[in-house]
Design an enzyme around this catalytic site. Structure first.
Site, PDB file in Angstrom:
ATOM      1  N   LYS A 155       0.859  -1.190   0.000  1.00 56.09           N
ATOM      2  CA  LYS A 155       0.000   0.000   0.000  1.00 56.09           C
ATOM      3  C   LYS A 155       0.890   1.233   0.000  1.00 56.09           C
ATOM      4  CE  LYS A 155      -3.840  -2.376   0.407  1.00 56.09           C
ATOM      5  NZ  LYS A 155      -5.093  -2.306  -0.306  1.00 56.09           N
ATOM      6  N   LYS A 181       1.702  -9.351  -2.369  1.00 56.14           N
ATOM      7  CA  LYS A 181       0.862  -9.336  -3.565  1.00 56.14           C
ATOM      8  C   LYS A 181       0.593  -7.925  -4.066  1.00 56.14           C
ATOM      9  CE  LYS A 181      -4.110  -9.625  -2.829  1.00 56.14           C
ATOM     10  NZ  LYS A 181      -4.235  -8.283  -3.262  1.00 56.14           N
ATOM     11  N   ASP A 183      -1.853  -5.090  -5.691  1.00 62.22           N
ATOM     12  CA  ASP A 183      -3.260  -4.798  -5.446  1.00 62.22           C
ATOM     13  C   ASP A 183      -4.051  -5.078  -6.719  1.00 62.22           C
ATOM     14  OD1 ASP A 183      -5.334  -4.070  -3.715  1.00 62.22           O
ATOM     15  OD2 ASP A 183      -4.011  -2.611  -2.760  1.00 62.22           O
ATOM     16  N   GLU A 184      -5.370  -5.170  -6.574  1.00 61.42           N
ATOM     17  CA  GLU A 184      -6.185  -5.598  -7.724  1.00 61.42           C
ATOM     18  C   GLU A 184      -6.132  -4.600  -8.883  1.00 61.42           C
ATOM     19  OE1 GLU A 184      -7.349  -4.856  -4.741  1.00 61.42           O
ATOM     20  OE2 GLU A 184      -8.570  -3.055  -5.052  1.00 61.42           O
ATOM     21  N   HIS A 273      -8.086 -12.825  -7.218  1.00 62.23           N
ATOM     22  CA  HIS A 273      -8.718 -11.695  -6.525  1.00 62.23           C
ATOM     23  C   HIS A 273     -10.129 -11.568  -7.074  1.00 62.23           C
ATOM     24  CE1 HIS A 273      -9.525  -7.767  -4.862  1.00 62.23           C
ATOM     25  NE2 HIS A 273      -8.403  -7.844  -4.165  1.00 62.23           N
ATOM     26  N   LYS A 314     -12.429  -5.188   7.119  1.00 61.52           N
ATOM     27  CA  LYS A 314     -13.099  -3.940   6.718  1.00 61.52           C
ATOM     28  C   LYS A 314     -14.246  -4.165   5.733  1.00 61.52           C
ATOM     29  CE  LYS A 314     -10.335  -2.838   2.591  1.00 61.52           C
ATOM     30  NZ  LYS A 314      -9.242  -2.093   1.983  1.00 61.52           N
TER      31      LYS A 314
HETATM   32  C1  CAP Z   1      -6.900  -5.553   1.303  1.00 61.12           C
HETATM   33  C2  CAP Z   1      -7.241  -5.436  -0.145  1.00 61.12           C
HETATM   34  C3  CAP Z   1      -8.194  -6.425  -0.826  1.00 61.12           C
HETATM   35  C4  CAP Z   1      -9.493  -6.726  -0.119  1.00 61.12           C
HETATM   36  C5  CAP Z   1     -10.636  -7.146  -1.028  1.00 61.12           C
HETATM   37  C6  CAP Z   1      -7.806  -4.054  -0.320  1.00 61.12           C
HETATM   38  O1  CAP Z   1      -6.183  -4.414   1.762  1.00 61.12           O
HETATM   39  O2  CAP Z   1      -6.066  -5.494  -0.886  1.00 61.12           O
HETATM   40  O3  CAP Z   1      -8.412  -5.927  -2.109  1.00 61.12           O
HETATM   41  O4  CAP Z   1      -9.161  -7.758   0.742  1.00 61.12           O
HETATM   42  O5  CAP Z   1     -11.697  -7.718  -0.334  1.00 61.12           O
HETATM   43  O6  CAP Z   1      -7.343  -3.332  -1.192  1.00 61.12           O
HETATM   44  O7  CAP Z   1      -8.761  -3.758   0.360  1.00 61.12           O
HETATM   45  P1  CAP Z   1      -6.103  -3.981   3.321  1.00 61.12           P
HETATM   46  P2  CAP Z   1     -11.965  -9.295  -0.299  1.00 61.12           P
HETATM   47  O8  CAP Z   1      -5.413  -5.095   4.034  1.00 61.12           O
HETATM   48  O9  CAP Z   1      -5.284  -2.713   3.367  1.00 61.12           O
HETATM   49  O10 CAP Z   1      -7.496  -3.772   3.783  1.00 61.12           O
HETATM   50  O11 CAP Z   1     -10.723  -9.962   0.187  1.00 61.12           O
HETATM   51  O12 CAP Z   1     -13.079  -9.439   0.670  1.00 61.12           O
HETATM   52  O13 CAP Z   1     -12.337  -9.716  -1.667  1.00 61.12           O
HETATM   53 MG    MG Z   2      -6.781  -4.890  -2.756  1.00 62.37          MG
END
Ligand code: CAP
Ligand code: MG
Length: 427
Positions: A155, A181, A183-184, A273, A314
């Site tokens: 991040k 990893k 991020d998406e 993801h 979250k």
């Molecule tokens: C987590 C995360 C994931 C979420 C998606 C984000 O980051 O990389 O994309 O987990 O939700 O960007 O929010 P944080 P899910 O650890 O900073 O929250 O896994 O429920 O699909």
């Molecule tokens: Mg993410």
């Protein structure tokens, strides 16, 4: 018989044959029509029917391919439909979805429609490759067999240069994180070119492995048009990486199947993801439940898949904890002999809440990923990673995190900042 009206698709009380597909829907029908009429409309539209019951092309032969409503529960709004296997092209997930979760959402007879679950026969499930590594393969790759596998998402999710991204990854690996990893929404950006990032991150990974003596993984997001995904996968593999990440819902089912074929026999893991799932999974009375979607993601080959934090993080937990546990159990359980998929708890994870997921899962067979919960540690990313490992140690020793934090500085910094509750909620 020439035509087929919607009621011709009702066979309430019949049972499904062993080779049939069985789908469960929750239906809020238009009060202008009867519940069973709406149910028949769904069975018709998702199999062989149309609005006109008098097709001149219907000779009678086709009747055998009609889906059958075999159960109706108007009080619970539940409809169960059995589909003959000939309706589906084996090995082609797109075609299955165009049938059972396709046009039915647009029918006038239906006001809201929730696709709850699907049971598929063995031959169909086995016509897909499934995960290449499975949970055992991922564990073997990491050499970790006695605890959850810990990851981080670097991040901020976008904005970091390739150099700064690789530095953050290195620090997290050094501190004890097992996988880093993308991020998406990080692919190849003007400020962070994919190929440059891969070069730097692979160097950082090797250095971290040398220094820690631990095997490290890089879930690198290759999501892009298919030809470019293949190029990116080859580039990564050429540099010694053994994992790719794909935003499976936004790239699409066919693209994932194509990539699974492309990676076959190469021992490469796929991290899935599920960005965009909330658009159809979140509202409980409409859309598609994540249970069947997670089944399909396992079938098309995900080795690791986001499965939620069961309230610890979250993100919204669709259907509550027991529903989320059902998805974990499905991914880890038998599916006609396909390899298993590791559920990943991600989204707002931090050292103070890992015990919540662990308690809910009931064992250590899950992965956890924390972005903010590692890089937001006031002592930095390396300390943030160390704090995650300390939280795991605390749990294994049966010591509450607050207690363990008294003798572990990095964990103390995390607990001071975030406490032991999930993030978000109140302002
Ligand atoms: C987590 C995360 C994931 C979420 C998606 C984000 O980051 O990389 O994309 O987990 O939700 O960007 O929010 P944080 P899910 O650890 O900073 O929250 O896994 O429920 O699909
Ligand atoms: Mg993410």
């Amino acid at each position: 018989m020439r035509g087929m009206g919607y009621t011709d698709f009702l066979e309430v009380g019949a049972s499904a044959r062993p080779d049939e597909f069985v789908c469960t829907f929750r239906v809020e029908h238009d009060p202008k029509v009867k519940f069973e009429w709406a149910a028949g409309a769904i069975a018709a539209e998702s199999s062989i029917g149309t609005w006109d019951p008098g097709l001149t092309t219907m000779t009678g032969e086709e009747r055998q391919y009609g889906a059958r409503v075999i159960k109706l529960d108007e009080a619970q709004k539940l409809v169960t439909i059995a589909y003959p296997p000939a309706l589906f092209e084996f090995g082609n997930l797109t075609q299955l979805l165009s049938s059972v979760v396709g046009n039915v959402y647009g029918l006038k007879e239906v006001q809201k429609l929730r696709f709850l679950d699907i049971e598929m026969p063995k031959d169909f499930v086995r016509s897909f490759k499934g995960p290449q590594l499975g949970m055992q393969g991922v564990r073997d790759l990491t050499g970790i067999h006695d605890r959850p596998i810990l990851g981080t998402i670097v991040k901020p999710k976008l904005g970091l240069s390739a150099e700064n991204w690789a530095k953050a990854a290195y620090n997290a690996w050094r501190g004890g994180i097992d996988f880093v990893k993308d991020d998406e929404n990080l692919t190849s950006m003007t400020f962070n070119d994919f190929y440059r990032r891969v070069d730097l991150v692979m160097e950082a990974k090797k250095k971290a492995e040398r220094e820690t003596g631990e095997k490290k993984l890089y879930f690198c997001n290759i999501s892009a048009p298919v030809t470019e995904m293949k190029r990116r996968a080859d580039y990564l593999i050429g540099r010694g990486n053994d994992y790719v990440m794909i935003d499976v819902l936004t790239v699409g089912w066919s693209a994932v199947q194509e990539m699974r074929d492309f990676l076959d026999g190469r021992g490469i893991g796929i991290h899935a993801h599920r960005a965009m799932h909330g658009a159809f999974s979140r509202l409980e009375e409409h859309g598609i439940d994540m249970l069947p979607v997670s089944k399909w993601i396992r079938m098309v080959g995900a080795d690791t898949l986001h499965a939620g934090t069961m309230g610890a993080g979250k993100m919204f937990t669709e259907g509550g904890k027991s529903h989320a546990r059902g998805i974990y159990e499905m991914l880890r359980g038998d599916m006609h002999g396909l390899k298993t998929t590791f559920p990943v708890a991600s989204g707002g994870m931090h050292p103070g809440v890992i015990h919540v997921v662990w308690d809910a899962v009931g064992d250590a067979d899950f992965c956890s990923a924390a972005g903010g919960g590692v890089h937001g540690n006031p002592l930095g990313s390396e300390a943030g990673a160390r704090a995650m490992r300390q939280a795991v140690e605390a749990y294994q020793k049966g010591i509450p995190v607050e207690e363990y934090a008294k003798t572990h500085e990095e964990l103390a910094a995390a607990v001071k900042r975030w406490g032991t509750s999930p993030p978000g909620g109140s302002e």
